[in-house]
Design a protein around this motif. Structure first.
Motif, PDB file in Angstrom:
ATOM      1  N   LYS A  98      35.172  36.615 -31.169  1.00 27.62           N
ATOM      2  CA  LYS A  98      36.491  37.015 -31.656  1.00 27.62           C
ATOM      3  C   LYS A  98      36.442  37.460 -33.121  1.00 27.62           C
ATOM      4  O   LYS A  98      37.455  37.830 -33.693  1.00 27.62           O
ATOM      5  N   GLY A  99      35.251  37.360 -33.738  1.00 31.09           N
ATOM      6  CA  GLY A  99      35.100  37.755 -35.132  1.00 31.09           C
ATOM      7  C   GLY A  99      35.414  36.648 -36.115  1.00 31.09           C
ATOM      8  O   GLY A  99      35.447  36.872 -37.321  1.00 31.09           O
ATOM      9  N   ASP A 100      35.655  35.440 -35.608  1.00 24.94           N
ATOM     10  CA  ASP A 100      35.932  34.289 -36.464  1.00 24.94           C
ATOM     11  C   ASP A 100      34.626  33.538 -36.723  1.00 24.94           C
ATOM     12  O   ASP A 100      33.618  33.783 -36.070  1.00 24.94           O
ATOM     13  N   TRP A 101      34.650  32.609 -37.658  1.00 27.40           N
ATOM     14  CA  TRP A 101      33.463  31.827 -37.965  1.00 27.40           C
ATOM     15  C   TRP A 101      33.056  31.033 -36.729  1.00 27.40           C
ATOM     16  O   TRP A 101      33.865  30.305 -36.157  1.00 27.40           O
ATOM     17  N   ALA A 102      31.787  31.149 -36.318  1.00 25.41           N
ATOM     18  CA  ALA A 102      31.310  30.435 -35.133  1.00 25.41           C
ATOM     19  C   ALA A 102      31.362  28.927 -35.347  1.00 25.41           C
ATOM     20  O   ALA A 102      31.660  28.182 -34.426  1.00 25.41           O
ATOM     21  N   ILE A 103      31.072  28.501 -36.567  1.00 28.24           N
ATOM     22  CA  ILE A 103      31.180  27.082 -36.913  1.00 28.24           C
ATOM     23  C   ILE A 103      32.192  26.953 -38.041  1.00 28.24           C
ATOM     24  O   ILE A 103      32.061  27.590 -39.083  1.00 28.24           O
ATOM     25  N   GLN A 104      33.208  26.152 -37.791  1.00 25.19           N
ATOM     26  CA  GLN A 104      34.232  25.866 -38.800  1.00 25.19           C
ATOM     27  C   GLN A 104      34.301  24.354 -38.965  1.00 25.19           C
ATOM     28  O   GLN A 104      34.421  23.631 -37.982  1.00 25.19           O
ATOM     29  N   ILE A 105      34.230  23.912 -40.205  1.00 23.31           N
ATOM     30  CA  ILE A 105      34.349  22.486 -40.495  1.00 23.31           C
ATOM     31  C   ILE A 105      35.423  22.340 -41.562  1.00 23.31           C
ATOM     32  O   ILE A 105      35.270  22.821 -42.683  1.00 23.31           O
ATOM     33  N   SER A 106      36.512  21.701 -41.200  1.00 25.25           N
ATOM     34  CA  SER A 106      37.632  21.548 -42.127  1.00 25.25           C
ATOM     35  C   SER A 106      37.401  20.356 -43.063  1.00 25.25           C
ATOM     36  O   SER A 106      36.505  19.537 -42.835  1.00 25.25           O
TER      37      SER A 106
END
Length: 132
Positions: A98-106
């Motif tokens: 989708k073009g978003d970060w494959a790994i996201q850590i908040s």
């Protein structure tokens, strides 16, 4: 560990001759996770949570997430949605379909990452946005 292999790990960490992205930490059947973590420390990366990183809007801090035998490079930054709403985030350099970060850590996630606070830099415009 050969000097050549250590130099290759250093190149990954510093992004010198290879692109910092996603790297399998195995060479000829040998797992290099411990070596990679040791070399991260030599290069100024410290183990911490996203919440522990002091990063301001418009800045980014280089960081790695290590999961199993794979290291993922990305940035810790403040993602701004509106003038009043934002969040601190690790976003991997690799993107999903989708073009978003494959790994996201908040900032609320307890997962540990390795960040180099001394290498904070200005933010590229494609890593943050303001929704209208």
């Amino acid at each position: 560990m050969t000097d050549q292999l250590v130099a290759a790990v250093d190149d990954i960490i510093e992004g010198r001759t290879v692109k910092r992205s996603v790297h399998l930490l195995i060479h000829e059947g040998e797992v290099l996770r411990e070596t990679f973590v040791e070399r991260l420390s030599v290069h100024g990366y410290a183990r911490c949570k996203v919440a522990d990183i002091d990063v301001k809007w418009g800045q980014r801090v280089p960081a790695f997430v290590i999961r199993n035998e794979t290291a993922y490079f990305g940035w810790v930054f403040v993602e701004k949605f509106t003038e009043a709403k934002s969040r601190k985030l690790f976003g991997s350099l690799i993107k999903n379909n989708k073009g978003d970060w494959a790994i996201q850590i908040s900032g609320s996630n307890p997962e540990l990452i390795y960040a180099n606070l001394s290498k904070s830099s200005g933010m590229e415009s494609d890593t943050t946005f303001i929704l209208e």
